[in-house]
Write a protein that holds these residues in place. Structure first.
Motif: not given
Length: 105
Positions: A9-14, A54-58, A68-71
């Motif tokens: 997508g446009e935001n390049k987030k997975l 990585w964002k907010d890794v548990q 939810v893992l955000e890359i």
């Protein structure tokens, strides 16, 4: 029908919604994302040393807890993702990884 590649997508987030079941739920997870046109064009990250992607890794979860893992994929020029692979950092002792949803934005 046959599954197509996932369009980035446009935001390049997975985003990967997952849980770990078992006793050792603080295991690092290795995520490998294959994108682009090459079968070997891949990037891998580890939740222990994922860095800025990585964002907010548990890092320590209870068994069965969803996270939810955000890359961030913005450093790659990929238009499509072909494969997302999740594996435990230590497959001999880790719990099982269950994935509920993979989405891009």
């Amino acid at each position: 029908g046959a599954k197509e590649n996932i369009k980035v997508g446009e935001n390049k987030k997975l985003y990967i919604t997952y849980q770990i079941r078992g006793e050792l739920t603080n295991q690092p997870i290795i995520v490998t994302v294959f994108g682009g046109d090459s079968k070997t064009d891949a990037a891998a990250w580890d939740t222990k040393s994922g860095g800025d992607n990585w964002k907010d890794v548990q890092r320590s979860m209870t068994s069965g807890q969803w996270a939810v893992l955000e890359i961030d994929l913005s450093e790659f020029a990929w238009e499509y993702i072909s494969v997302v692979k999740l594996q435990a950092g230590d497959p001999t002792t880790a719990g099982e990884i269950y994935v509920k949803e993979i989405e891009v934005a």
